[in-house]
Motif scaffolding. Structure first.
Motif, PDB file in Angstrom:
ATOM      1  N   HIS A 192      12.367   2.860  -1.130  1.00 37.45           N
ATOM      2  CA  HIS A 192      11.319   2.110  -0.263  1.00 37.45           C
ATOM      3  C   HIS A 192      10.859   0.749  -0.329  1.00 37.45           C
ATOM      4  CE1 HIS A 192       9.982   6.200   1.410  1.00 37.45           C
ATOM      5  NE2 HIS A 192       9.913   6.635   0.074  1.00 37.45           N
ATOM      6  N   MET A 193      11.660  -0.161   0.132  1.00 43.53           N
ATOM      7  CA  MET A 193      11.637  -1.555  -0.070  1.00 43.53           C
ATOM      8  C   MET A 193      10.384  -1.819   1.005  1.00 43.53           C
ATOM      9  SD  MET A 193      13.772  -1.912  -2.497  1.00 43.53           S
ATOM     10  CE  MET A 193      15.161  -1.142  -3.293  1.00 43.53           C
ATOM     11  N   GLU A 194       9.545  -2.585   0.296  1.00 43.35           N
ATOM     12  CA  GLU A 194       8.165  -3.196   1.422  1.00 43.35           C
ATOM     13  C   GLU A 194       7.721  -2.121   2.044  1.00 43.35           C
ATOM     14  OE1 GLU A 194       9.811  -6.759   3.524  1.00 43.35           O
ATOM     15  OE2 GLU A 194      11.303  -6.636   1.973  1.00 43.35           O
ATOM     16  N   LEU A 195       7.510  -0.928   1.644  1.00 41.26           N
ATOM     17  CA  LEU A 195       7.044   0.221   2.330  1.00 41.26           C
ATOM     18  C   LEU A 195       5.256  -0.299   2.150  1.00 41.26           C
ATOM     19  CD1 LEU A 195       7.198   3.084   3.619  1.00 41.26           C
ATOM     20  CD2 LEU A 195       6.170   3.906   1.432  1.00 41.26           C
ATOM     21  N   PRO A 196       4.725  -0.168   3.466  1.00 42.14           N
ATOM     22  CA  PRO A 196       3.200  -0.155   3.428  1.00 42.14           C
ATOM     23  C   PRO A 196       2.608   0.855   3.261  1.00 42.14           C
ATOM     24  CG  PRO A 196       4.238  -0.171   5.812  1.00 42.14           C
ATOM     25  CD  PRO A 196       5.539  -0.130   4.759  1.00 42.14           C
ATOM     26  N   PHE A 197       1.915   1.003   2.118  1.00 40.63           N
ATOM     27  CA  PHE A 197       1.097   2.134   1.770  1.00 40.63           C
ATOM     28  C   PHE A 197      -0.170   1.984   1.302  1.00 40.63           C
ATOM     29  CE2 PHE A 197       0.119   5.874  -0.607  1.00 40.63           C
ATOM     30  CZ  PHE A 197       1.041   6.890   0.010  1.00 40.63           C
ATOM     31  N   GLY A 198      -1.193   2.465   1.635  1.00 44.31           N
ATOM     32  CA  GLY A 198      -2.602   2.410   1.046  1.00 44.31           C
ATOM     33  C   GLY A 198      -3.214   1.136   1.089  1.00 44.31           C
ATOM     34  N   CYS A 239       2.461   9.308  -7.994  1.00 44.97           N
ATOM     35  CA  CYS A 239       3.252   9.347  -6.905  1.00 44.97           C
ATOM     36  C   CYS A 239       3.122  10.752  -6.509  1.00 44.97           C
ATOM     37  CB  CYS A 239       4.916   8.980  -7.333  1.00 44.97           C
ATOM     38  SG  CYS A 239       5.423  10.326  -8.711  1.00 44.97           S
ATOM     39  N   SER A 240       3.720  10.982  -5.304  1.00 48.77           N
ATOM     40  CA  SER A 240       3.985  12.285  -4.501  1.00 48.77           C
ATOM     41  C   SER A 240       5.001  12.697  -4.259  1.00 48.77           C
ATOM     42  CB  SER A 240       2.914  12.233  -3.316  1.00 48.77           C
ATOM     43  OG  SER A 240       1.503  11.952  -3.633  1.00 48.77           O
ATOM     44  N   PRO A 242       7.941   0.675  -5.871  1.00 48.30           N
ATOM     45  CA  PRO A 242       7.030  -0.013  -6.925  1.00 48.30           C
ATOM     46  C   PRO A 242       5.590  -0.805  -6.214  1.00 48.30           C
ATOM     47  CG  PRO A 242       8.990  -1.386  -6.417  1.00 48.30           C
ATOM     48  CD  PRO A 242       8.810  -0.129  -5.345  1.00 48.30           C
ATOM     49  N   PHE A 243       4.730  -0.508  -7.144  1.00 49.56           N
ATOM     50  CA  PHE A 243       3.383  -1.237  -6.840  1.00 49.56           C
ATOM     51  C   PHE A 243       3.157  -1.804  -8.435  1.00 49.56           C
ATOM     52  CE2 PHE A 243       3.498   2.298  -3.626  1.00 49.56           C
ATOM     53  CZ  PHE A 243       3.143   1.254  -2.655  1.00 49.56           C
ATOM     54  N   ASP A 244       2.664  -3.018  -8.496  1.00 55.51           N
ATOM     55  CA  ASP A 244       2.247  -3.551  -9.665  1.00 55.51           C
ATOM     56  C   ASP A 244       0.922  -2.985 -10.112  1.00 55.51           C
ATOM     57  OD1 ASP A 244       3.913  -5.499 -10.189  1.00 55.51           O
ATOM     58  OD2 ASP A 244       2.983  -7.353  -9.135  1.00 55.51           O
ATOM     59  N   PHE A 245       0.753  -2.820 -11.318  1.00 51.31           N
ATOM     60  CA  PHE A 245      -0.447  -2.098 -12.089  1.00 51.31           C
ATOM     61  C   PHE A 245      -1.461  -3.223 -11.530  1.00 51.31           C
ATOM     62  CE2 PHE A 245      -3.658  -1.328 -15.487  1.00 51.31           C
ATOM     63  CZ  PHE A 245      -3.814  -0.192 -15.095  1.00 51.31           C
ATOM     64  N   GLU A 246      -1.437  -4.313 -11.885  1.00 52.10           N
ATOM     65  CA  GLU A 246      -2.482  -5.271 -11.538  1.00 52.10           C
ATOM     66  C   GLU A 246      -2.447  -5.758  -9.906  1.00 52.10           C
ATOM     67  OE1 GLU A 246      -3.022  -9.465 -13.504  1.00 52.10           O
ATOM     68  OE2 GLU A 246      -2.590  -8.273 -15.147  1.00 52.10           O
ATOM     69  N   GLY A 247      -3.546  -5.556  -9.326  1.00 49.34           N
ATOM     70  CA  GLY A 247      -3.639  -6.050  -8.074  1.00 49.34           C
ATOM     71  C   GLY A 247      -3.340  -4.810  -6.896  1.00 49.34           C
ATOM     72  N   ILE A 281      -5.281   5.112  -5.252  1.00 48.91           N
ATOM     73  CA  ILE A 281      -4.031   4.560  -5.734  1.00 48.91           C
ATOM     74  C   ILE A 281      -2.763   4.448  -4.902  1.00 48.91           C
ATOM     75  CG2 ILE A 281      -2.473   4.604  -7.851  1.00 48.91           C
ATOM     76  CD1 ILE A 281      -4.919   6.232  -9.063  1.00 48.91           C
ATOM     77  N   PRO A 282      -2.113   3.383  -4.636  1.00 47.96           N
ATOM     78  CA  PRO A 282      -0.889   3.405  -3.947  1.00 47.96           C
ATOM     79  C   PRO A 282       0.163   4.430  -4.435  1.00 47.96           C
ATOM     80  CG  PRO A 282      -1.430   1.254  -4.086  1.00 47.96           C
ATOM     81  CD  PRO A 282      -2.277   1.912  -4.961  1.00 47.96           C
ATOM     82  N   ASN A 283       0.906   5.287  -3.793  1.00 49.70           N
ATOM     83  CA  ASN A 283       1.812   6.425  -4.446  1.00 49.70           C
ATOM     84  C   ASN A 283       2.987   5.650  -4.261  1.00 49.70           C
ATOM     85  OD1 ASN A 283       0.729   9.524  -3.083  1.00 49.70           O
ATOM     86  ND2 ASN A 283      -0.473   7.804  -3.935  1.00 49.70           N
TER      87      ASN A 283
END
Ligand code: URP
Ligand code: ZN
Ligand code: ZN
Length: 477
Positions: free
Chosen positions: A75-81, A300-301, A331-336, A348-350
């Motif tokens: 999922h490159m650049e997936l919009p989520f949360g 993650c889900s 992937p989502f950064d932890f920070e931000g 939390i983004p999955n």
């Protein structure tokens, strides 16, 4: 450009062979079996090709020569949360290449109220001119209507031959049973394959809401709210729906024994049920979701499960009830980004980073650990994905006529996984500090050396869109 890979051990899903591999342009043109007794090469045609010489010779003594790996779930650049998965097609595909992956199949997203074609066009634009390795798409259907059902046929014609639907994420990607069943019926007509995210999202939201209301807001409650039975129930349900529609079904990111049982039972009664798992379900566990908000890095889900599921999933891979391992790289950064869910695990983004680590984790935890053979490792890293997703034998095999996607793999080299050295655009690694045995020394994508000696030699835009065929069991020829 002609490249000769000499003295290596070629490993395909069918087994191993001492052979030299000759690449001309973007194809493999010869596999020349190498006698081990020092006698002359018996293969006259191969010897004649060798006599023509090569522009570059790679000595693969002591190394394995394997098909470039295929990650069929990214999922490159997936919009989520309210945010986007951090890796772009450029950064994510480069990281994939470092990890020995030369093909990704990403998920184009249909937004609610928009057509499938609009979603596909957006994803084509994200990838074209940016991906460094070849890529295909599955289509996420978030709005099953008369119009989008009819549209499925035209999407298949464009080489996007699989559709993901969800029993999870109500209000976002969720489809009800009627919608899923209709999409399955349509796939029976157009030959597309239905991929299912199988968790009972309606029930999960009830439990998650109750937990949050009781003040249980830490990331661990993400895992505790998504009961294994919710995945088992949904997996059984969608397989039953597929049987009723008379079509195959493929379960994505299967995480737990309850769901595997549903797949095993279905296969035992002859249903065409297929499934993948992901490295995170083989190597990480619910325990990682603990440790306060740090656990957000592992959200993650489906969620990470208890460790007793690891052996079950390995057994599934050994016995072919699971046919494929993909990363679900998101992937989502932890920070931000993960931090959006401080105070409420539901925000939390999955998703997890992983596209770079899959091949080595499976080599280390599967082959080195003695659970699977090198041939089975190749099968679950590339060959089966190629067959299931209509890319075989162009991809997934070191064979004459195949695309020259080849990895020279060192089965003995050890390295330590770390966010400090990985190439994924993510500020943490789920496997921080884990030592793994095995690594991709040289990565060749359609005849171009794109990774060598830890250096990236490819360029954005070199990756091509792959117009996929139907799955191999649907094709008539
Ligand atoms: O947590 C996950 N899996 N994120 C990506 C979206 C999906 O459901 O595959
Ligand atoms: Zn999913
Ligand atoms: Zn996914």
């Amino acid at each position: 450009m002609r490249i000769l890979i000499k003295n290596g051990t070629v490993i395909n899903a069918g087994g191993r062979q001492q052979a030299d591999v000759l690449i001309d342009g973007d194809r493999i043109v010869a596999l020349i079996a190498r006698p081990t007794d020092g006698s002359a090469i018996a293969d006259k045609a191969g010897a004649a090709l060798l006599a023509l010489g090569a522009d570059e010779t790679i000595d693969a003594t002591g190394k394995w020569v394997i098909p470039g790996a295929i990650d069929s779930h990214t999922h490159m650049e997936l919009p989520f949360g309210g945010t986007f998965a951090k890796d772009t097609f450029e950064t994510g595909s480069r990281a994939a290449a470092f990890g020995g992956t030369t093909t990704i199949v990403d998920f184009a997203v249909q937004s609610k109220g928009k057509s499938l074609q609009e979603g596909l066009d957006v994803w084509m634009a994200k990838a074209e001119g940016h991906a460094v390795i070849d890529y295909g798409f599955h289509m996420i259907m978030s709005d099953v209507t008369d119009e989008t059902l009819a549209e499925m046929d035209r999407i298949v014609d464009q080489g996007v031959t699989s559709f993901k639907l969800f029993t999870a994420y109500p209000g976002v990607f969720y489809s009800d049973d009627g919608q899923i069943f209709r999409a399955m019926q349509q796939s029976g007509k157009n030959g597309g394959l239905i991929l299912m995210h199988a968790e009972n999202g309606i029930a999960i939201d009830v439990v998650a809401g109750q937990n949050a209301a009781a003040g249980n807001t830490d990331p661990i409650w993400h895992g505790r709210s998504r009961y294994p039975v919710f995945e088992g129930e949904a997996t059984n349900r969608v397989i039953r729906l597929a049987e009723a529609a008379g079509v195959p079904v493929y379960i994505v990111h299967l995480s737990v024994r309850d769901a595997l049982d549903a797949v095993r039972e279905a296969r035992d009664r002859g249903a065409k049920a297929f499934a993948e798992t992901c490295p995170q379900y083989l190597f990480l566990s619910l325990d990682d979701l603990g440790n306060g908000f740090e656990g957000a890095k592992f959200v993650c889900s489906p969620p990470l499960r208890t460790k007793d599921n690891w052996d079950e999933l390995w057994t599934g891979l050994i016995k072919d009830d699971l046919q494929n391992v993909a990363t679900d790289h998101c992937p989502f950064d932890f920070e931000g980004q993960k931090e959006l869910g401080r105070g409420d695990f539901r925000k939390i983004p999955n998703g997890l980073p992983g596209v770079e680590d899959r091949v080595d984790l499976l080599h280390d935890g599967g082959v080195v650990a003695g659970k699977i053979t090198p041939a089975r490792w190749v099968e679950i890293c590339s060959a089966n994905a190629a067959k299931i997703f209509g890319l075989y034998p162009r991809k997934g095999a070191v064979a004459v006529g195949a695309d020259a996607d080849v990895v020279v793999y060192d089965p003995n080299r050890k390295h330590t996984i770390s966010a400090r050295t990985h190439h994924m655009d993510c500020d943490y690694s789920c496997y921080e500090g884990r030592e793994v045995q095995g690594g991709s020394d040289i990565v060749i994508s359609r005849g171009r050396v794109i990774v060598k000696d830890g250096q990236f030699l490819g360029k954005p835009g070199d990756g091509q869109f792959l117009k996929r065929e139907l799955a191999h069991w649907v094709r008539k020829n």
